[in-house]
Design a protein around this motif. Structure first.
Motif, short mmCIF file in Angstrom:
data_model
loop_
_atom_site.label_atom_id
_atom_site.label_comp_id
_atom_site.label_asym_id
_atom_site.label_seq_id
_atom_site.Cartn_x
_atom_site.Cartn_y
_atom_site.Cartn_z
N GLU A 87 -69.56 -39.98 18.24
CA GLU A 87 -70.72 -39.33 18.66
C GLU A 87 -71.57 -39.03 17.51
N LEU A 88 -72.93 -39.16 17.37
CA LEU A 88 -73.84 -39.04 16.48
C LEU A 88 -74.81 -38.05 17.17
N PHE A 89 -74.81 -36.61 16.05
CA PHE A 89 -75.79 -35.59 16.23
C PHE A 89 -76.63 -35.54 15.36
N VAL A 90 -77.96 -35.60 15.97
CA VAL A 90 -79.14 -35.54 14.98
C VAL A 90 -80.20 -34.50 15.51
N LYS A 91 -80.57 -33.55 14.65
CA LYS A 91 -81.45 -32.43 14.80
C LYS A 91 -82.43 -32.24 13.83
N GLY A 92 -83.60 -32.82 13.57
CA GLY A 92 -84.52 -32.48 12.59
C GLY A 92 -83.70 -33.42 11.47
N SER A 93 -83.62 -32.94 10.40
CA SER A 93 -82.70 -33.68 9.53
C SER A 93 -81.38 -33.35 9.04
N PHE A 94 -80.90 -32.55 10.22
CA PHE A 94 -79.45 -32.36 10.24
C PHE A 94 -78.45 -33.27 11.11
N VAL A 95 -77.66 -33.74 10.49
CA VAL A 95 -76.88 -35.03 11.01
C VAL A 95 -75.51 -34.79 10.87
N ALA A 96 -74.81 -35.06 12.18
CA ALA A 96 -73.27 -34.82 11.87
C ALA A 96 -72.66 -36.04 12.72
N ILE A 97 -71.54 -36.60 12.63
CA ILE A 97 -70.78 -37.25 13.21
C ILE A 97 -69.45 -36.65 13.82
N LEU A 98 -69.11 -37.12 15.10
CA LEU A 98 -68.06 -36.31 15.96
C LEU A 98 -66.99 -37.24 16.43
N SER A 99 -65.76 -37.15 16.48
CA SER A 99 -64.76 -37.80 17.22
C SER A 99 -63.44 -37.01 17.81
N LEU A 100 -62.91 -37.65 18.71
CA LEU A 100 -61.56 -37.27 18.92
C LEU A 100 -60.46 -37.48 17.83
N ASP A 101 -61.12 -38.47 17.02
CA ASP A 101 -60.01 -39.00 15.95
C ASP A 101 -60.64 -38.44 14.73
N GLU A 102 -59.98 -37.62 14.15
CA GLU A 102 -60.32 -36.89 12.61
C GLU A 102 -60.47 -38.01 11.58
N PHE A 103 -59.58 -38.95 11.67
CA PHE A 103 -59.22 -40.15 10.73
C PHE A 103 -60.50 -40.88 10.88
N LEU A 104 -61.23 -41.06 11.84
CA LEU A 104 -62.38 -42.00 12.22
C LEU A 104 -63.63 -41.32 11.59
N VAL A 105 -63.72 -39.99 11.84
CA VAL A 105 -64.80 -39.26 11.41
C VAL A 105 -64.91 -39.31 9.90
N ILE A 106 -63.61 -39.18 9.43
CA ILE A 106 -63.57 -39.17 7.69
C ILE A 106 -63.96 -40.69 7.23
N LYS A 107 -63.53 -41.69 7.88
CA LYS A 107 -63.65 -42.80 7.37
C LYS A 107 -65.17 -43.44 7.64
N PHE A 108 -65.87 -42.77 8.67
CA PHE A 108 -67.29 -43.33 9.06
C PHE A 108 -68.27 -42.31 8.13
N LEU A 109 -67.58 -41.17 7.86
CA LEU A 109 -68.66 -40.50 6.76
C LEU A 109 -69.11 -40.90 5.63
N GLU A 110 -68.00 -41.77 4.97
CA GLU A 110 -68.33 -42.50 3.73
C GLU A 110 -69.32 -43.64 4.09
N ILE A 111 -69.07 -44.12 5.36
CA ILE A 111 -70.14 -45.53 5.68
C ILE A 111 -71.29 -44.84 6.07
N ALA A 112 -71.50 -43.83 6.57
CA ALA A 112 -72.75 -43.27 6.96
C ALA A 112 -73.64 -43.03 5.59
N LYS A 113 -73.06 -42.69 4.54
CA LYS A 113 -74.03 -42.26 3.43
C LYS A 113 -74.74 -43.50 2.92
N ASN A 114 -74.25 -44.44 3.23
CA ASN A 114 -75.01 -45.92 2.74
C ASN A 114 -76.07 -46.36 3.97
N ASN A 115 -75.95 -45.58 5.06
CA ASN A 115 -76.82 -46.23 6.39
C ASN A 115 -77.63 -45.18 6.76
N ILE A 116 -77.82 -44.07 5.93
CA ILE A 116 -78.85 -43.16 6.50
C ILE A 116 -79.73 -42.85 5.28
#
Length: 717
Positions: free
Chosen positions: A223-252
């Protein structure tokens, strides 16, 4: 002692049921408005209750704070846990025992000499009839008891107890066996794990999110949660969230609205706009004209001036902040390790514009922390995300980089100290001007902008000016007012605006810098007249308990012969001039590479009546270690773009290889008030190390931390 003051909490919560729950046979549950943040308050409160009620310690449970059921005792801060909640629980225990004894004597129709009292049960020696606290709790008499604000001497004579200090900490078995549950360990069915995608620094506005990246999130059921400039990602799988957090930094992508100032922070402390207040005897600050600093031409009077500097410090909890929240229909339930649970409840309800009764905060332990770290922010952020996913628990954890880069730090500061001493060794003039950013920016229902993510939710990056606090020993001017009898004092508090980093409460607030500066400078004045460091302090004191602590320290230090090539220093303070007294001695070596090695530390403390002796020792020895780490190693590094101290490699803390041998002495003042002890040791620790280092080098080093670079710069200059 002729009387006992029940403390401020009893003014509001004066019924036995506010503090005690006897609903489970054989178990006494105790309520408190303070939380465990590493100071073992639960064990201390259980021990106080046990000593007075004579119910076994193992049968007493301390209920974790919940805003639905717990007394509101304010923030767990300012060394007031035992002074406030301890006093309240002691008062409730005294009132309980006296009223229970009277009830039992009347109902059993017996006299004092006819009773056996064991573990909360009174037994008639003659008839074997019994009445217990649990029986008493069901009566109207129990419900009608009003806890007095003050117990007189006659009431206290009815209560006898021993200070039996050897207990097992309430949670220690679960902690060492791994069964203890932290907020990070919460697990609910279909719970979503969340992480925040942070920009480089405070003043960045969200521009866009890569569309291909959004598709990848969908493909991976993130899941992608965006409100203003507040951005979060969510998943049932904590490992996936950690993995995609690093990817997100290069795509936001972000727009930097303002850079961090790269100017020398100590220069900024002097040059930036500031509000200056006069601090008077007693520690209050006033908007009054600041008197000019005096000068002395009398040859019998020697004067000295020095500037002491302290860098930004972080709380540095070993585990990053975390919170879990759920939104059901119109209600929020939030699990948090904040020290400010009740204020957080009102802040969250204000943001969502709902009745505070629709928000429940439940304390769950996190990593031990003293002050305003990321715990409030993460709880607010978890609540914001939870509103977007009703009926789902959201577990939000900060990363190590989040904790290091986004928490509110302890402010950098500067102390300009000037003093004059006459030929008789009397300090005839003392001036101390403290310069700092605020130490008090906790969020509140009128200051939501103090949440770091509120700025990103609203896209409002304007920094709000802090307002100076004027109460005695608040914030910047804590312990600026010396406890010593100097002939004339000039004390100035300077709240400096528009400094680069976010700041708020860190253990001791301004006291660490103020005491380190003043106790170091006191030694420098003493050396002008060749006066012993103990004598210069004792000669300017009339408080017998303060003098006794210094004499205790001297006796303990004299027992140990100094090691070869080692140097000693001492320092003393009474925290806030109203809490515990503490004197610290340090013995250290300085290597050829200018590395400071701590050999021995002596701590003498008077915290009033001992509530829990081992707890006091743990507090002051742990406090010494933290303050030694501040003094020797810690500083937040940043440039115009971002915080550089993002991890433990770039933010050095003290290691096990530099923990000294401790000799700790505690003076028991039985019958006296409990005095806060959690922060008392920090200032004297910084100053004792400073004084020992000065003796080792033959020169005062005035910039903290005492790293090789800082020492070298000052020696070369």
């Amino acid at each position: 002692m002729n009387q006992f003051n029940s403390g401020p909490s009893i003014n509001t919560y004066n019924k036995l049921s506010h503090w005690f729950d006897f609903s489970n046979p054989g178990i006494l549950k105790v309520y408190s408005g303070k939380v465990d943040i590493g100071q073992h308050i639960s064990s201390t409160l259980a021990l106080i209750t046990s000593k007075i009620t004579e119910i076994k310690y193992d049968q007493i449970e301390i209920i974790k704070l919940s805003t639905d059921i717990s007394p509101n005792e304010g923030i767990t801060a300012s060394s007031l846990s035992v002074a406030n909640s301890g006093s309240a629980v002691k008062a409730a225990s005294i009132a309980l025992k006296i009223s229970f004894l009277n009830y039992a004597l009347e109902n059993l129709k017996i006299k004092n000499e006819d009773i056996l009292f064991e573990n909360g049960v009174i037994k008639d020696k003659n008839s074997n009839k019994t009445i217990s606290y649990w029986d008493f709790s069901k009566t109207d008499e129990f419900r009608e008891v009003i806890i007095p604000e003050i117990f007189d001497e006659n009431s206290l004579k009815k209560i006898n107890y021993e200070n039996n200090q050897k207990i097992e900490l309430k949670t220690i078995n679960e902690i060492v066996t791994g069964k203890y549950k932290y907020v990070h360990d919460i697990n609910f069915p279909k719970m979503l794990h969340a992480r925040i995608v942070r920009p480089p620094s405070y003043h960045c506005k969200l521009i866009k999110i890569n569309e291909d990246f959004k598709k990848r999130l969908v493909e991976n059921e993130i899941e992608l949660f965006v409100k203003g400039s507040f951005v979060a990602i969510l998943s049932l799988d904590e490992f996936l969230v950690i993995k995609f957090l690093e990817i997100a930094k290069n795509n936001i992508f972000w727009e930097e609205k303002q850079q961090l100032s790269s100017n020398n922070v100590f220069s900024s402390l002097e040059k930036h706009e500031k509000e200056s207040l006069l601090v008077k005897s007693g520690g209050e600050a006033f908007y009054e004209e600041i008197p000019e600093k005096k000068s002395f031409n009398d040859p019998k009077i020697k004067s000295l001036s020095t500037i002491f500097k302290k860098s930004y410090l972080m709380h540095g909890p070993i585990g990053p902040s975390a919170s879990c929240a759920i939104y059901n229909d119109i209600e929020f339930t939030v699990f948090s390790h904040s020290q400010s649970i009740f204020a957080l409840k009102h802040s969250i309800s204000k943001y969502f514009d709902i009745d505070p009764n629709l928000v429940t905060l439940k304390f769950m332990p996190g990593s031990g922390c003293y002050g305003h770290n990321g715990a409030d922010d993460v709880a607010f952020e978890a609540s914001v995300i939870a509103k977007g996913y009703p009926e789902r628990y959201i577990l939000l954890k900060w990363t190590r980089e989040d904790e290091h880069s986004w928490e509110p730090y302890g402010s950098a500061s500067l102390n300009k100290v000037f003093g004059a001493i006459n030929d008789d060794g009397e300090i005839v003039y003392w001036s101390n001007e403290a310069y700092s950013d605020t130490y008090l920016s906790r969020p509140s229902d009128i200051e939501l902008n103090n949440f770091i993510s509120y700025k990103f939710l609203t896209n409002n990056f304007v920094k709000t000016k802090s307002k100076p606090k004027t109460s005695a020993h608040m914030g910047i001017h804590r312990n600026l007012d010396p406890i010593y009898n100097f002939k004339e004092n000039r004390l100035v508090k300077n709240l400096v605006h528009d400094l680069p980093l976010r700041t708020s409460a860190l253990r001791t607030l301004g006291a660490f810098a103020n005491i380190t500066a003043s106790e170091s400078f006191l030694n420098d004045l003493a050396s002008i007249k060749n006066i012993d460091p103990f004598d210069i302090r004792i000669n300017h004191l009339d408080d017998e308990r303060a003098i006794a602590i210094l004499k205790s320290l001297k006796k303990e230090m004299d027992f140990f012969k100094p090691k070869e090539d080692s140097f000693r220093g001492i320092a003393f303070s009474r925290y806030k001039n109203s809490a515990a007294y503490c004197a610290v001695g340090v013995e250290l070596n300085v290597t050829d590479d200018l590395e400071i090695k701590l050999n021995h530390a002596w701590i003498s403390v008077d915290a009033g009546e001992i509530a829990y002796e081992d707890g006091i020792k743990a507090q002051v020895e742990g406090g010494f270690i933290q303050a030694a780490s501040w003094t020797l190693y810690e500083e937040v590094i940043f440039d115009s773009k971002e915080i550089i101290s993002k991890d433990w490699d770039s933010y050095k803390i003290i290691g096990f290889d530099n923990i000294p041998v401790f000799t700790t002495s505690i003076i028991d003042q039985k019958g006296c008030a409990y005095l806060g002890v959690g922060e008392v040791v920090a200032g004297p620790t910084g100053a004792a190390i400073s004084n020992a280092l000065c003796n080792a080098l033959g020169q005062r080093i005035k910039t903290l931390p005492f790293t090789k670079d800082n020492i070298t710069k000052e020696l070369l200059n």
